[in-house]
Scaffold this motif. Structure first.
Motif, PDB file in Angstrom:
ATOM      1  N   LEU A 109      31.293   5.308   3.705  1.00 58.28           N
ATOM      2  CA  LEU A 109      31.237   4.563   4.962  1.00 58.28           C
ATOM      3  C   LEU A 109      32.362   3.533   5.011  1.00 58.28           C
ATOM      4  CD1 LEU A 109      27.379   3.786   4.891  1.00 58.28           C
ATOM      5  CD2 LEU A 109      28.505   5.756   5.955  1.00 58.28           C
ATOM      6  N   ARG A 110      33.000   3.430   6.166  1.00 61.49           N
ATOM      7  CA  ARG A 110      33.999   2.356   6.341  1.00 61.49           C
ATOM      8  C   ARG A 110      33.511   1.406   7.431  1.00 61.49           C
ATOM      9  NH1 ARG A 110      38.184   1.631   9.754  1.00 61.49           N
ATOM     10  NH2 ARG A 110      38.477   3.816  10.324  1.00 61.49           N
ATOM     11  N   PHE A 111      33.405   0.127   7.054  1.00 59.86           N
ATOM     12  CA  PHE A 111      32.954  -0.902   7.993  1.00 59.86           C
ATOM     13  C   PHE A 111      34.144  -1.717   8.483  1.00 59.86           C
ATOM     14  CE2 PHE A 111      29.224   0.122   5.498  1.00 59.86           C
ATOM     15  CZ  PHE A 111      28.234   0.184   6.459  1.00 59.86           C
ATOM     16  N   ASP A 112      33.903  -2.599   9.451  1.00 64.99           N
ATOM     17  CA  ASP A 112      35.017  -3.433   9.922  1.00 64.99           C
ATOM     18  C   ASP A 112      35.309  -4.574   8.953  1.00 64.99           C
ATOM     19  OD1 ASP A 112      32.736  -4.859  10.482  1.00 64.99           O
ATOM     20  OD2 ASP A 112      33.383  -5.533  12.464  1.00 64.99           O
ATOM     21  N   ARG A 113      34.410  -4.824   8.029  1.00 60.13           N
ATOM     22  CA  ARG A 113      34.722  -5.786   6.964  1.00 60.13           C
ATOM     23  C   ARG A 113      33.851  -5.495   5.740  1.00 60.13           C
ATOM     24  NH1 ARG A 113      30.670  -8.850   9.617  1.00 60.13           N
ATOM     25  NH2 ARG A 113      29.683 -10.216   8.063  1.00 60.13           N
ATOM     26  N   ALA A 137      21.023  13.082  10.113  1.00 62.03           N
ATOM     27  CA  ALA A 137      19.854  12.659   9.327  1.00 62.03           C
ATOM     28  C   ALA A 137      20.303  12.097   7.982  1.00 62.03           C
ATOM     29  CB  ALA A 137      18.919  13.849   9.119  1.00 62.03           C
ATOM     30  N   VAL A 138      21.313  12.728   7.372  1.00 60.21           N
ATOM     31  CA  VAL A 138      21.821  12.250   6.072  1.00 60.21           C
ATOM     32  C   VAL A 138      22.453  10.879   6.249  1.00 60.21           C
ATOM     33  CG1 VAL A 138      23.486  12.732   4.216  1.00 60.21           C
ATOM     34  CG2 VAL A 138      22.173  14.602   5.226  1.00 60.21           C
ATOM     35  N   MET A 139      23.258  10.746   7.307  1.00 58.34           N
ATOM     36  CA  MET A 139      23.944   9.466   7.568  1.00 58.34           C
ATOM     37  C   MET A 139      22.925   8.355   7.815  1.00 58.34           C
ATOM     38  SD  MET A 139      27.091   9.635   7.361  1.00 58.34           S
ATOM     39  CE  MET A 139      28.397  10.805   7.251  1.00 58.34           C
ATOM     40  N   SER A 140      21.899   8.678   8.592  1.00 58.80           N
ATOM     41  CA  SER A 140      20.927   7.645   8.938  1.00 58.80           C
ATOM     42  C   SER A 140      20.144   7.218   7.684  1.00 58.80           C
ATOM     43  CB  SER A 140      20.058   8.185  10.063  1.00 58.80           C
ATOM     44  OG  SER A 140      18.747   7.868   9.890  1.00 58.80           O
ATOM     45  N   LEU A 174      21.190   1.533   2.578  1.00 58.62           N
ATOM     46  CA  LEU A 174      22.119   0.427   2.325  1.00 58.62           C
ATOM     47  C   LEU A 174      21.562  -0.890   2.890  1.00 58.62           C
ATOM     48  CD1 LEU A 174      24.895  -0.045   1.038  1.00 58.62           C
ATOM     49  CD2 LEU A 174      25.927   0.275   3.294  1.00 58.62           C
ATOM     50  N   LYS A 175      20.941  -0.781   4.055  1.00 59.73           N
ATOM     51  CA  LYS A 175      20.345  -1.982   4.668  1.00 59.73           C
ATOM     52  C   LYS A 175      19.260  -2.562   3.766  1.00 59.73           C
ATOM     53  CE  LYS A 175      21.179  -1.126   9.512  1.00 59.73           C
ATOM     54  NZ  LYS A 175      20.799  -0.223  10.578  1.00 59.73           N
ATOM     55  N   ARG A 176      18.388  -1.685   3.250  1.00 62.26           N
ATOM     56  CA  ARG A 176      17.301  -2.158   2.372  1.00 62.26           C
ATOM     57  C   ARG A 176      17.883  -2.768   1.099  1.00 62.26           C
ATOM     58  NH1 ARG A 176      14.627   2.532   3.864  1.00 62.26           N
ATOM     59  NH2 ARG A 176      15.442   3.602   2.041  1.00 62.26           N
ATOM     60  N   LEU A 179      20.875  -4.017   0.433  1.00 64.66           N
ATOM     61  CA  LEU A 179      21.670  -5.245   0.550  1.00 64.66           C
ATOM     62  C   LEU A 179      20.980  -6.282   1.438  1.00 64.66           C
ATOM     63  CD1 LEU A 179      25.268  -3.750   0.877  1.00 64.66           C
ATOM     64  CD2 LEU A 179      24.166  -4.674  -1.141  1.00 64.66           C
ATOM     65  N   GLY A 180      19.779  -5.942   1.925  1.00 65.38           N
ATOM     66  CA  GLY A 180      19.049  -6.889   2.772  1.00 65.38           C
ATOM     67  C   GLY A 180      19.711  -7.015   4.135  1.00 65.38           C
ATOM     68  N   GLY A 181      20.355  -5.966   4.609  1.00 63.26           N
ATOM     69  CA  GLY A 181      20.986  -5.968   5.942  1.00 63.26           C
ATOM     70  C   GLY A 181      22.422  -5.485   5.862  1.00 63.26           C
ATOM     71  N   VAL A 182      22.921  -5.031   7.011  1.00 63.39           N
ATOM     72  CA  VAL A 182      24.314  -4.582   7.076  1.00 63.39           C
ATOM     73  C   VAL A 182      24.979  -5.338   8.236  1.00 63.39           C
ATOM     74  CG1 VAL A 182      25.792  -2.587   7.600  1.00 63.39           C
ATOM     75  CG2 VAL A 182      23.898  -2.315   6.027  1.00 63.39           C
ATOM     76  N   PRO A 183      25.487  -6.535   7.952  1.00 63.87           N
ATOM     77  CA  PRO A 183      26.018  -7.368   9.036  1.00 63.87           C
ATOM     78  C   PRO A 183      27.470  -7.036   9.374  1.00 63.87           C
ATOM     79  CG  PRO A 183      26.099  -8.575   6.977  1.00 63.87           C
ATOM     80  CD  PRO A 183      25.563  -7.214   6.652  1.00 63.87           C
ATOM     81  N   ALA A 184      27.743  -5.780   9.641  1.00 60.06           N
ATOM     82  CA  ALA A 184      29.112  -5.371   9.969  1.00 60.06           C
ATOM     83  C   ALA A 184      29.037  -4.108  10.800  1.00 60.06           C
ATOM     84  CB  ALA A 184      29.914  -5.121   8.692  1.00 60.06           C
ATOM     85  N   ARG A 185      30.155  -3.793  11.476  1.00 61.65           N
ATOM     86  CA  ARG A 185      30.169  -2.603  12.336  1.00 61.65           C
ATOM     87  C   ARG A 185      30.682  -1.394  11.549  1.00 61.65           C
ATOM     88  NH1 ARG A 185      33.674  -4.056  15.609  1.00 61.65           N
ATOM     89  NH2 ARG A 185      35.258  -2.463  15.293  1.00 61.65           N
ATOM     90  N   LEU A 186      29.928  -0.302  11.638  1.00 66.60           N
ATOM     91  CA  LEU A 186      30.358   0.935  10.973  1.00 66.60           C
ATOM     92  C   LEU A 186      31.459   1.574  11.817  1.00 66.60           C
ATOM     93  CD1 LEU A 186      29.845   3.026   8.721  1.00 66.60           C
ATOM     94  CD2 LEU A 186      28.199   4.122  10.236  1.00 66.60           C
ATOM     95  N   GLU A 187      32.593   1.849  11.177  1.00 66.84           N
ATOM     96  CA  GLU A 187      33.722   2.394  11.935  1.00 66.84           C
ATOM     97  C   GLU A 187      33.965   3.872  11.660  1.00 66.84           C
ATOM     98  OE1 GLU A 187      37.062  -0.302  11.393  1.00 66.84           O
ATOM     99  OE2 GLU A 187      36.353  -1.373  13.165  1.00 66.84           O
ATOM    100  N   SER A 188      33.696   4.300  10.424  1.00 64.25           N
ATOM    101  CA  SER A 188      33.891   5.712  10.099  1.00 64.25           C
ATOM    102  C   SER A 188      32.908   6.124   9.014  1.00 64.25           C
ATOM    103  CB  SER A 188      35.295   5.963   9.549  1.00 64.25           C
ATOM    104  OG  SER A 188      36.188   6.204  10.586  1.00 64.25           O
ATOM    105  N   ALA A 189      32.602   7.405   8.992  1.00 66.67           N
ATOM    106  CA  ALA A 189      31.690   7.904   7.948  1.00 66.67           C
ATOM    107  C   ALA A 189      32.101   9.327   7.597  1.00 66.67           C
ATOM    108  CB  ALA A 189      30.256   7.882   8.468  1.00 66.67           C
TER     109      ALA A 189
END
Ligand code: FAD
Length: 453
Positions: A284-288, A343-346, A352-354, A356-366
């Motif tokens: 996964l690539r996020f914006d940060r 389904a795999v991505m979700s 990852l959310k569980r 790290l206790g959240g994903v406070p960034a925008r997913l840009e690519s997967a």
């Protein structure tokens, strides 16, 4: 006979095993045609170059495990920078980093004791080894997570003799170290391809071998073309087969499988007796790189958890980029197999959310590639079941001086399931072909195989 052949040797598959075999044979003056079903070389090395990712994204092999001489030498000679993976390992529970060092040390002790006990005459599954011993439960759990995750295996099936063999082989090449090819792992197959195509060899892409008819010293490969659906027949004196174990094991008639006439019974029985491991990775690539904003994760390269799927994640450390990869292997990959990509991505994102206790960034690519469903791999990589060490040797043995099996599953040096093990198997097969065809090259000493490239 020689003149009626299209090549001295046909190689099936242009992954690193096939390319290494082909390059070594060309170097020894043989004409080689390497037939590859896909529209690219590299097989289970599949690098994506995304201009915005700042690093090469791998969908298959990513790490150079230890310091395998052939990989290092190819990288050096082709100016492919290798970057050592640095950073710590962190265990996460409910979003928090926890101190897991006691269980990690305990798991190391479990594995050490397994290596001492294991031997070809005293083989058992890893699960039954654990059942026989009174290690603390958390240590057993960590050791099982490691064995299943690294080997893409089931603890109830994998051989401890093979695990001990692999540990010894890894130790000999500083296996605890890990590297990445900064420009992408595809630099390795490309480098071997250059050697091959500058000699007497050629690689034909989009060329699926469906049928092999053979007798001693004669091979006829039926190759289908995707362009017109037609079949071409190519002839040679010897054949090197490097298709993945999953392809060798698949039922005849399935896409990608090869129908042999006559069937090399012992070799195919050996292939069926080995295990084709499953692994799923999502990058996964996020914006940060939001994990870098947390003090306890800043230095981490590997993050472990007790999550049911995608329990392991790694960053691109030492590169400071917002790219992170989730890994699920062995039993943990099973629930993902056959699932559609969303389904795999979700599943990956919610894990990852569980973790790290959240994903406070925008997913840009997967990125995700289903190696199990891919008709030209049908597995991630192989492992040895209980009592299976001699089986690998049977698969690596020449058949009537005409058919030679190579590929990671045929490695007998303890480097199964790796890129360097696959390359070495290709060189071993090339040495066997040279011997069968009465050329110099031979099979010993083992180091001589490396000279073939
Ligand atoms: C997700 C994943 C992660 C991995 N991570 C690592 C890692 O970090 N480090 C590491 O060292 N190893 C890793 N590996 C293992 C490594 O990728 C393999 O061991 C190695 O690349 C296998 O090379 P090979 O040549 O044996 O097989 P392959 O690369 O699979 O090559 C076989 C070729 O045969 C072709 N083929 C199949 N059927 C036919 C047919 N009928 N006709 C013509 N061609 C055909 C295929 O298309 C393929 O190109 C990983 C593998 C996977 C899947």
């Amino acid at each position: 006979m020689v003149n009626s052949c299209d090549a001295d040797v046909i190689v099936i598959g242009a992954g690193v095993a096939g390319l290494a075999a082909a390059a070594a044979l060309c170097r020894n003056g043989l004409r080689v045609i390497c037939l590859e079903a896909r529209g690219r070389i590299g097989g289970r090395i599949h690098t994506v170059h995304d201009a915005l990712a700042a690093v090469a994204v791998e969908l298959g092999a990513e790490f150079v495990h230890g310091c395998p001489p052939l990989t290092l030498s190819l990288a050096r000679r082709n100016s492919l920078p290798l970057i050592e993976v640095t950073g710590g390992r962190v265990r996460l529970e409910h979003g928090h980093a926890i101190d897991d060092s006691a269980a990690a040390r305990g798991a190391e002790a479990v594995l050490g004791s397994m290596r001492t006990e294991a031997g070809e005459e005293h083989d058992s599954s890893f699960a039954s080894f654990l059942d026989r011993h009174q290690f603390p439960a958390p240590d057993k759990r960590r050791a099982t997570e490691f064995v299943e995750g690294f080997n893409a295996a089931f603890a109830g099936r994998i051989s401890i003799a093979a695990l001990a063999d692999e540990a010894r082989a890894a130790q000999a090449i500083e296996g605890e170290r890990m590297f990445r090819l900064a420009g992408g792992y595809d630099g390795i197959p490309l480098a071997i391809h250059r050697m091959l195509s500058s000699g007497l060899g050629q690689v034909r892409l989009h060329s699926t071998v469906r049928r092999v008819e053979w007798s001693e010293g004669r091979v006829r490969a039926g190759v289908s073309s995707p362009w017109d659906g037609g079949e071409e027949a190519l002839r040679s004196r010897a054949l090197v087969v490097t298709v993945p174990l999953g392809v060798l094991q698949a039922a005849p008639g399935e896409p990608g499988t090869i129908c042999f006439e006559p069937e090399p019974v012992e070799a195919l029985q050996a292939a069926r007796a080995l295990c084709a491991g499953q692994a799923v990775r999502v990058t996964l690539r996020f914006d940060r790189a939001f994990w870098m904003e947390r003090e306890e994760l800043r230095q981490a390269c590997m993050m472990f958890s007790g999550e049911p799927v995608f329990p392991v994640w790694w960053t691109m450390a030492p590169f400071d980029t917002p790219v992170i990869t989730g890994w699920s292997a062995g039993p943990k990959a099973a629930p993902l197999t056959g699932q559609p990509r969303p389904a795999v991505m979700s599943e990956a994102l919610s894990t990852l959310k569980r973790m790290l206790g959240g994903v406070p960034a925008r997913l840009e690519s997967a990125w995700y590639h289903d190696w199990q469903a891919d008709p030209f791999s049908r597995c991630a990589y192989s492992y040895v079941p209980v009592g299976g060490l001699p089986v690998r040797r049977r698969l690596a043995a020449p058949v009537a001086e005409t058919l030679f099996f190579a590929g990671e599953a045929t490695d007998t040096s303890g480097h199964t399931g790796t890129v360097h093990g696959a390359m070495a198997s290709g060189l071993r097969a090339a040495a066997q072909v040279l011997e069968a065809l009465g050329r110099s090259g031979g099979t010993s000493p083992p180091g001589a195989a490396y000279q073939l490239l």
